[in-house]
Design a protein around this motif. Structure first.
Motif, mmCIF file in Angstrom:
data_model
loop_
_atom_site.group_PDB
_atom_site.id
_atom_site.type_symbol
_atom_site.label_atom_id
_atom_site.label_comp_id
_atom_site.label_asym_id
_atom_site.label_seq_id
_atom_site.Cartn_x
_atom_site.Cartn_y
_atom_site.Cartn_z
ATOM 1 N N ASN A 1 31.028 -11.349 -78.399
ATOM 2 C CA ASN A 1 30.326 -12.087 -79.401
ATOM 3 C C ASN A 1 31.011 -13.428 -80.302
ATOM 4 O O ASN A 1 32.363 -13.232 -80.306
ATOM 5 C CB ASN A 1 30.458 -11.105 -80.975
ATOM 6 N N GLY A 2 30.454 -14.413 -79.997
ATOM 7 C CA GLY A 2 31.078 -15.679 -80.438
ATOM 8 C C GLY A 2 32.042 -16.589 -79.599
ATOM 9 O O GLY A 2 32.582 -17.371 -79.699
ATOM 10 N N LYS A 3 32.035 -16.024 -78.115
ATOM 11 C CA LYS A 3 33.080 -16.593 -77.209
ATOM 12 C C LYS A 3 31.997 -17.606 -76.387
ATOM 13 O O LYS A 3 30.927 -17.626 -76.175
ATOM 14 C CB LYS A 3 33.525 -15.600 -76.466
ATOM 15 N N VAL B 1 36.251 -12.375 -70.740
ATOM 16 C CA VAL B 1 35.921 -12.648 -72.188
ATOM 17 C C VAL B 1 35.798 -11.378 -72.556
ATOM 18 O O VAL B 1 35.304 -10.963 -73.727
ATOM 19 C CB VAL B 1 34.680 -13.350 -72.119
ATOM 20 N N CYS B 2 36.178 -10.213 -71.825
ATOM 21 C CA CYS B 2 35.637 -8.804 -72.370
ATOM 22 C C CYS B 2 36.740 -7.978 -73.200
ATOM 23 O O CYS B 2 36.240 -6.743 -73.413
ATOM 24 C CB CYS B 2 35.121 -8.120 -71.040
ATOM 25 N N LEU B 3 37.632 -8.617 -73.345
ATOM 26 C CA LEU B 3 38.694 -7.970 -74.293
ATOM 27 C C LEU B 3 38.968 -8.661 -75.582
ATOM 28 O O LEU B 3 38.873 -9.901 -75.373
ATOM 29 C CB LEU B 3 39.967 -7.624 -73.452
ATOM 30 N N PRO B 4 39.410 -8.095 -76.643
ATOM 31 C CA PRO B 4 39.836 -9.027 -77.821
ATOM 32 C C PRO B 4 41.097 -10.159 -77.494
ATOM 33 O O PRO B 4 41.754 -9.708 -76.413
ATOM 34 C CB PRO B 4 40.342 -8.095 -78.695
ATOM 35 N N HIS C 1 21.608 -19.099 -69.995
ATOM 36 C CA HIS C 1 21.426 -20.294 -70.874
ATOM 37 C C HIS C 1 21.121 -20.078 -72.195
ATOM 38 O O HIS C 1 21.366 -20.889 -73.198
ATOM 39 C CB HIS C 1 20.124 -21.105 -70.227
ATOM 40 N N ALA C 2 20.577 -18.845 -72.900
ATOM 41 C CA ALA C 2 20.312 -18.454 -74.135
ATOM 42 C C ALA C 2 21.580 -17.859 -74.879
ATOM 43 O O ALA C 2 21.577 -17.607 -75.983
ATOM 44 C CB ALA C 2 19.216 -17.721 -74.126
ATOM 45 N N HIS C 3 22.618 -17.563 -73.875
ATOM 46 C CA HIS C 3 23.667 -16.904 -74.439
ATOM 47 C C HIS C 3 23.390 -15.593 -74.979
ATOM 48 O O HIS C 3 23.895 -15.131 -75.795
ATOM 49 C CB HIS C 3 24.683 -17.905 -75.496
ATOM 50 N N ALA C 4 22.377 -14.954 -74.353
ATOM 51 C CA ALA C 4 21.885 -13.548 -75.011
ATOM 52 C C ALA C 4 22.780 -12.482 -74.232
ATOM 53 O O ALA C 4 22.448 -11.231 -74.821
ATOM 54 C CB ALA C 4 20.406 -13.377 -74.521
#
Length: 244
Positions: free
Chosen positions: A231-233, A107-110, A220-223
């Protein structure tokens, strides 16, 4: 013995399933010591169309001990490119090699995100008979090379993969949002013990990240954030139904 490396659980599941079908043992690479066995398996994910460096280092230690029937299983979201070239370079003499398509976790690239639920279900459903077929091939001691390299495998492995490894296997962009509740799940999940907790109760990355993204996906907190790209993934972790 089957040795495996896994961040989000795909390769762990593959290793445990094959081990169960063959009556073998499975051990995680970060804590494993290579041994002499009649059958040796190594199971790992493909990162940037290459084996993770921790896997390559382990293969270098394993190669002189794996003198019996040896097989390799690579899990990947879409294709493996020419990742097996790195296994060859490490000097491992193997009889069979396979790929298993599993859900995407990078998830680390656009434009990169986890798979949609229907795609996850389709991949996991297809993976089970695939793992059974691999176990049968190993049981029969077949010599098989059944690798899904995909399109433009050399370009992906040696151009995009080189860039990925040089610039994107780093923990410097990791940080946490205010949602972090200091639960330490990320610290426990890291397969290479790269995360510790600060006095303020926030995770600190130690500089020897392998790029598995276990910390991000288990939060679990998606922090946990990787720069602004996550962001938002979504998040993904394989959950073994038997809690193996």
């Amino acid at each position: 013995m089957i040795y495996y490396f896994s961040g989000t659980g795909n390769s762990r599941h593959a290793a445990l399933k094959i081990a169960e079908l063959l009556g073998m043992k499975a051990e995680a690479i970060p804590v494993a010591t290579p041994s002499d066995d009649a059958v040796t398996g190594i199971v790992f994910p493909v990162y940037g169309w290459r084996p993770p460096q921790i896997v390559r280092d382990f293969i270098a230690r394993l190669k002189d001990r794996a003198t019996g029937y040896t097989f390799v299983v690579m899990t990947c979201g879409d294709d493996a490119g020419e990742a097996m070239d790195f296994v060859d370079r490490a000097g491992l003499r193997y009889h069979s090699a396979f790929t298993v398509i599993m859900p995407n976790t990078y998830v680390c690239l656009p434009l990169f995100d986890v798979d949609k639920p229907e795609v996850v279900n389709r991949k996991l459903t297809a993976a089970e008979p695939r793992l059974q077929d691999i176990a049968e091939a190993v049981k029969d001691r077949r010599s098989v090379k059944d690798i899904h390299e995909g399109r433009w495998p050399r370009l992906k492995t040696y151009v995009l993969g080189a860039y990925f490894e040089r610039h994107l296997i780093t923990d410097r962009p990791f940080h946490v949002s205010q949602a972090c509740n200091s639960c330490r799940s990320c610290e426990r999940a890291c397969p290479v013990s790269n995360i510790s907790m600060s006095a303020a109760g926030r995770p600190v990355w130690g500089g020897h990240c392998t790029g598995c993204m276990a910390c991000y996906h288990i939060c679990h907190a998606h922090a946990i954030r990787y720069g602004k790209h996550t962001n938002g993934k979504g998040q993904y972790r394989y959950r073994d139904l038997k809690k193996s």
